[in-house]
Design a protein around this motif. Structure first.
Motif, PDB file in Angstrom:
ATOM      1  N   LEU A  20      81.413  48.354 -11.524  1.00  0.00           N
ATOM      2  CA  LEU A  20      82.816  49.091 -11.466  1.00  0.00           C
ATOM      3  C   LEU A  20      82.674  50.427 -10.913  1.00  0.00           C
ATOM      4  N   SER A  21      81.914  51.247 -11.677  1.00  0.00           N
ATOM      5  CA  SER A  21      81.857  52.603 -11.301  1.00  0.00           C
ATOM      6  C   SER A  21      81.463  52.898  -9.777  1.00  0.00           C
ATOM      7  N   ALA A  22      80.321  51.900  -9.610  1.00  0.00           N
ATOM      8  CA  ALA A  22      79.710  52.101  -8.139  1.00  0.00           C
ATOM      9  C   ALA A  22      80.684  51.682  -7.250  1.00  0.00           C
ATOM     10  N   ALA A  23      81.369  50.482  -7.352  1.00  0.00           N
ATOM     11  CA  ALA A  23      82.388  50.042  -6.221  1.00  0.00           C
ATOM     12  C   ALA A  23      83.580  50.949  -6.269  1.00  0.00           C
TER      13      ALA A  23
ATOM     14  N   THR B 217      76.782  55.043  -2.072  1.00  0.00           N
ATOM     15  CA  THR B 217      75.577  54.293  -1.635  1.00  0.00           C
ATOM     16  C   THR B 217      75.405  52.961  -2.636  1.00  0.00           C
ATOM     17  N   ALA B 218      75.822  53.200  -3.963  1.00  0.00           N
ATOM     18  CA  ALA B 218      75.345  52.201  -5.116  1.00  0.00           C
ATOM     19  C   ALA B 218      75.963  50.936  -4.684  1.00  0.00           C
ATOM     20  N   ALA B 219      77.370  50.647  -4.345  1.00  0.00           N
ATOM     21  CA  ALA B 219      77.885  49.506  -4.184  1.00  0.00           C
ATOM     22  C   ALA B 219      77.167  48.792  -2.910  1.00  0.00           C
ATOM     23  N   PRO B 220      76.923  49.324  -1.765  1.00  0.00           N
ATOM     24  CA  PRO B 220      76.029  48.573  -0.888  1.00  0.00           C
ATOM     25  C   PRO B 220      74.917  48.144  -1.109  1.00  0.00           C
TER      26      PRO B 220
ATOM     27  N   GLN C 160      65.955  57.560 -11.125  1.00  0.00           N
ATOM     28  CA  GLN C 160      67.145  57.394 -12.057  1.00  0.00           C
ATOM     29  C   GLN C 160      67.430  56.255 -12.725  1.00  0.00           C
ATOM     30  N   PRO C 161      67.860  56.066 -13.831  1.00  0.00           N
ATOM     31  CA  PRO C 161      67.967  55.123 -14.944  1.00  0.00           C
ATOM     32  C   PRO C 161      68.727  53.862 -14.370  1.00  0.00           C
ATOM     33  N   TYR C 162      69.847  54.051 -13.443  1.00  0.00           N
ATOM     34  CA  TYR C 162      70.391  53.125 -12.864  1.00  0.00           C
ATOM     35  C   TYR C 162      69.662  52.341 -11.656  1.00  0.00           C
ATOM     36  N   TYR C 163      68.511  52.757 -11.046  1.00  0.00           N
ATOM     37  CA  TYR C 163      68.037  52.280  -9.990  1.00  0.00           C
ATOM     38  C   TYR C 163      67.795  50.556 -10.206  1.00  0.00           C
ATOM     39  N   PRO C 164      67.498  50.055 -11.364  1.00  0.00           N
ATOM     40  CA  PRO C 164      67.447  48.588 -11.317  1.00  0.00           C
ATOM     41  C   PRO C 164      68.588  47.915 -11.402  1.00  0.00           C
TER      42      PRO C 164
END
Length: 499
Positions: free
Chosen positions: A126-129, A134-137, A297-301
């Motif tokens: 949800l944060s990414a979108a 760049t996180a959502a794409p 970064q920890p969110y990469y996976p």
């Protein structure tokens, strides 16, 4: 809710559960659209808004897709924070569909597909979108690559590697992290098989498609001496130790209901029917090791973990079959974690009550959306207090791209001059003219560093926002008026920095 088998013993795909999956996807999209205009811009959105004014095949810190997408949204829908966030809202709905399709590929029926689609209600999806980043794409790219990979491996459809290559090639225009996914997936195949796939001409044709589609962006990196490698080194130096410490704990916070993706890992390693795709959990473990080594970064996976969640939905629903009590616990868990995800990531708390809240303290994406017009107003007040002669010779300078983007977005109606920064790509847009001998600077630096940068400077207070929310700006940023002793063309190279 068990998987179906074909006469050959392969896992058969159930019909796509369009109604429940569609409802989940639409609900996520509408939720993001309804909240898109609350709070303000995120610092990345302000930066991408500036980059979108300078179209290119790439930038020093990222490929071109997201800044150009944000610019397209502005051109079509107007120059507003809501417009920039529309693409992300649409992408989260598509991510729900892709997750459900992954569950379908491994034999999941309507229940498993619905549970898989619920992955988008986690805090990080949800944060990414929510913000135009760049996180959502990237989440879509990883889910797309893995969907085709599962189809190729589990159903013996080698031509699907062409689809995986196409998605990966397109993904290179958004983020180069997809290369890590491909490397770890190849490592998983090498370690646990099926190794014969590595000799498949279709797989290598898919690699060729990825290279061909992504070639212009790769050429940009070669021609410009691989600036994103330098960016990666800067990130490792800046946040490397913190990233390593947080990597493993973050995995349990990235998505809702960690038992679901854990069930996916266990089932992939133990279920003989899923032997052709057991490289996926191995790829995830390799990803963690790789990120520890490079201080990623920890969110990469996130994208790979979302795929494991989608696959884990199948054994989870199978475990619930005929057990209403367990089903009730699962539904309650999905609802509770979804509510937590919404509260922790979306602007549902009124801005005047946000200070000190768990969401603002725990999720920097939330706190970084507050205060930008207030900061610009503070800078404008200092500018208006300057003598007219100094105003005519003044330029703005900032320590980071968020401050620069805010001054660019809100400063012009207030009569502020042009803004410059040495941060990441913005360094290429300078230096200012040498006749601009007054610097109104927003800097996150101590007095010694400020004097080293610009010589004689006078501080005019720290940045504050009306909501009282603490973020990177309120912690460190101060306003200075400086009179550099060196011309800009001499000073400018020393002001470049990556982070």
């Amino acid at each position: 809710m068990t998987e179906t088998l074909t006469p050959r013993g392969e896992i058969g795909r159930r019909p796509m559960a369009w109604v429940p999956v569609g409802l989940i996807a639409v609900a996520a999209t509408l939720l993001l659209l309804a909240t898109a205009g609350r709070y303000g811009y995120h610092r990345d959105e302000l930066y991408f808004r500036m980059l979108g004014d300078h179209p290119a095949w790439g930038y020093v810190d990222q490929p071109p897709f997201t800044p150009l997408l944000d610019r397209l949204a502005i051109e079509l829908l107007g120059d507003s924070v809501w417009a920039i966030r529309v693409p992300g809202a649409l992408m989260i709905g598509l991510a729900a569909v892709l997750a459900a399709a992954l569950a379908r590929e491994v034999g999941g029926g309507a229940g498993a597909q619905s549970l898989a689609a619920s992955v988008v209600f986690g805090t990080f999806p949800l944060s990414a979108a929510h913000v135009g980043s760049t996180a959502a794409p990237d989440l879509l790219v990883w889910l797309g690559v893995l969907l085709f990979a599962v189809r190729a491996l589990l159903h013996d459809r080698p031509r699907a590697w062409l689809g995986a290559g196409l998605v990966a090639g397109l993904g290179l225009y958004n983020k180069h992290l997809v290369v890590l996914l491909l490397l770890c997936l190849a490592g998983g195949l090498l370690l646990v098989g099926p190794r014969r796939v590595l000799r498949s001409p279709w797989l290598w044709a898919g690699v060729a498609v990825a290279l061909l589609v992504g070639l212009p962006n790769l050429i940009y990196q070669v021609v410009n001496d691989f600036p994103q490698a330098e960016m990666a080194r800067a990130l490792a130096e800046d946040k490397g130790d913190e990233s390593r410490v947080l990597l493993l704990p973050f995995q349990f916070a990235l998505l809702s209901l960690p038992p679901v993706w854990i069930a996916g890992i266990v089932a992939l390693l133990r279920d003989p029917a899923w032997r052709p795709i057991r490289a996926l959990p191995v790829a995830y473990l390799l990803m963690l090791v790789l990120l520890l080594l490079i201080a990623g970064q920890p969110y990469y996976p996130l994208g790979l973990l979302a795929a494991l969640y989608a696959i884990g939905a199948v054994p989870t629903v199978r475990w619930l079959a005929g057990r209403r009590a367990r089903l009730g616990w699962l539904v309650a868990g999905v609802v509770i974690f979804s509510v937590v995800g919404i509260g922790m990531s979306l602007p549902v708390i009124p801005e005047d009550r946000l200070a000190g809240s768990i969401a603002a303290e725990a999720n920097q994406t939330v706190s970084d959306q507050v205060g930008w017009p207030d900061y610009v107003a503070q800078v404008a007040a200092v500018f208006r207090a300057l003598p007219a002669g100094e105003q005519a010779r003044a330029v703005l300078f900032t320590s980071n791209y968020g401050e620069a983007g805010a001054l660019d977005r809100f400063g012009r109606p207030l009569g502020l001059p042009e803004v410059y920064s040495g941060h990441n790509e913005l360094h290429h847009y300078g230096p200012p003219p040498d006749d601009k001998t007054v610097v109104l600077a927003v800097l996150q630096a101590g007095p010694a560093r400020v004097a080293e940068m610009f010589g004689t400077c006078t501080e005019h207070g720290a940045l504050r926002n009306a909501a009282g929310v603490e973020n990177e700006e309120t912690e460190d940023a101060h306003i200075y008026v400086c009179h550099p002793t060196e011309p800009w063309h001499t000073l400018w190279p020393s002001l470049q920095h990556y982070s």
